[in-house]
Design a protein around this motif. Sequence first.
Motif, PDB file in Angstrom:
ATOM      1  N   ILE A   1      18.248 -23.158 102.262  1.00 49.19           N
ATOM      2  CA  ILE A   1      18.565 -24.132 103.066  1.00 49.19           C
ATOM      3  C   ILE A   1      17.267 -24.632 103.930  1.00 49.19           C
ATOM      4  N   CYS A   2      16.373 -23.726 103.842  1.00 53.23           N
ATOM      5  CA  CYS A   2      15.160 -24.044 104.646  1.00 53.23           C
ATOM      6  C   CYS A   2      14.305 -24.928 103.632  1.00 53.23           C
TER       7      CYS A   2
ATOM      8  N   ARG B   1      15.220 -27.090 101.965  1.00 49.90           N
ATOM      9  CA  ARG B   1      15.831 -28.785 102.070  1.00 49.90           C
ATOM     10  C   ARG B   1      15.073 -29.395 103.201  1.00 49.90           C
ATOM     11  N   ARG B   2      14.552 -28.504 104.182  1.00 49.02           N
ATOM     12  CA  ARG B   2      13.989 -29.192 105.581  1.00 49.02           C
ATOM     13  C   ARG B   2      12.476 -29.140 105.193  1.00 49.02           C
ATOM     14  N   SER B   3      12.012 -28.245 104.544  1.00 50.34           N
ATOM     15  CA  SER B   3      10.496 -27.779 104.513  1.00 50.34           C
ATOM     16  C   SER B   3      10.085 -27.784 103.250  1.00 50.34           C
ATOM     17  N   PRO B   4       8.768 -27.797 102.878  1.00 52.08           N
ATOM     18  CA  PRO B   4       8.077 -27.393 101.860  1.00 52.08           C
ATOM     19  C   PRO B   4       7.868 -25.882 102.150  1.00 52.08           C
ATOM     20  N   VAL B   5       7.874 -25.207 100.792  1.00 54.70           N
ATOM     21  CA  VAL B   5       7.953 -23.791 100.774  1.00 54.70           C
ATOM     22  C   VAL B   5       6.750 -23.473 101.591  1.00 54.70           C
ATOM     23  N   GLU B   6       5.369 -23.693 101.437  1.00 54.46           N
ATOM     24  CA  GLU B   6       4.580 -23.303 102.302  1.00 54.46           C
ATOM     25  C   GLU B   6       4.479 -23.385 103.686  1.00 54.46           C
ATOM     26  N   LYS B   7       5.374 -24.147 104.131  1.00 51.18           N
ATOM     27  CA  LYS B   7       5.514 -24.143 105.627  1.00 51.18           C
ATOM     28  C   LYS B   7       6.604 -23.320 106.134  1.00 51.18           C
ATOM     29  N   ILE B   8       7.652 -22.885 105.288  1.00 48.60           N
ATOM     30  CA  ILE B   8       8.678 -22.074 105.685  1.00 48.60           C
ATOM     31  C   ILE B   8       8.150 -20.909 106.171  1.00 48.60           C
ATOM     32  N   THR B   9       8.529 -20.191 107.243  1.00 50.70           N
ATOM     33  CA  THR B   9       8.242 -18.685 107.800  1.00 50.70           C
ATOM     34  C   THR B   9       9.243 -17.850 107.437  1.00 50.70           C
ATOM     35  N   VAL B  10       8.877 -16.657 107.816  1.00 48.32           N
ATOM     36  CA  VAL B  10       9.903 -15.578 107.508  1.00 48.32           C
ATOM     37  C   VAL B  10      11.037 -15.591 108.648  1.00 48.32           C
ATOM     38  N   GLN B  11      10.365 -15.921 109.638  1.00 50.67           N
ATOM     39  CA  GLN B  11      11.250 -16.055 110.982  1.00 50.67           C
ATOM     40  C   GLN B  11      12.445 -17.146 110.656  1.00 50.67           C
TER      41      GLN B  11
END
Length: 179
Positions: A11-12, A14-24
């Motif tokens: 789901i994350c 879909r919104r952001s590139p992997v490098e910008k996704i945080t564990v939070q």
Amino acid sequence: MKYRLADAMKICMRRSPVEKITVQEIVDECGTTRQTFYRNFKDKYDLINWYFDKILLESFEHMGEGRTIFEGLVNKFHYIEDEKLFFRAAFKNDDQNNLRDHDFHLILQFYTERIEGKTGRKMSPHLKFLLEMYCQGSIYMTVQWVLGKINADPEKMAEDLVDAMPAELSEVFRTLDLL
């Protein structure tokens, strides 16, 4: 829990590139805690690789349903199409512990086990070199396809990858009734 975290990661993605996704962000999406995340995974890349292993295991099972490398690749590409969003987001990333390197090692192992299992002996260094080169090229072209830079159906991709195989490697696969 691991599958729930993987679903949250998708789901994350879909919104952001992997490098910008945080564990939070992942745990917020999942409705769990960071502690739960870290009990299951070292980092977000460990999560991606774990999920990829699950997908690839199923993909290899589909590849194994094919008698030949071509049939196996067709099965694999159809399976990848079903998870294209995940693959597209994950393959865009080139950070440490990335999916491309992980995929290379898995696919190399898959083909090595097929060759050595059928021959009953270790591959020569030269054949290993050809196989590694072929696997690198195959992954690169698969990534290009997943990212939409190659317009082809699974059958055409499989045909092109088989055609691109080095002649000596192709001959080994033919001799072993894998091509």
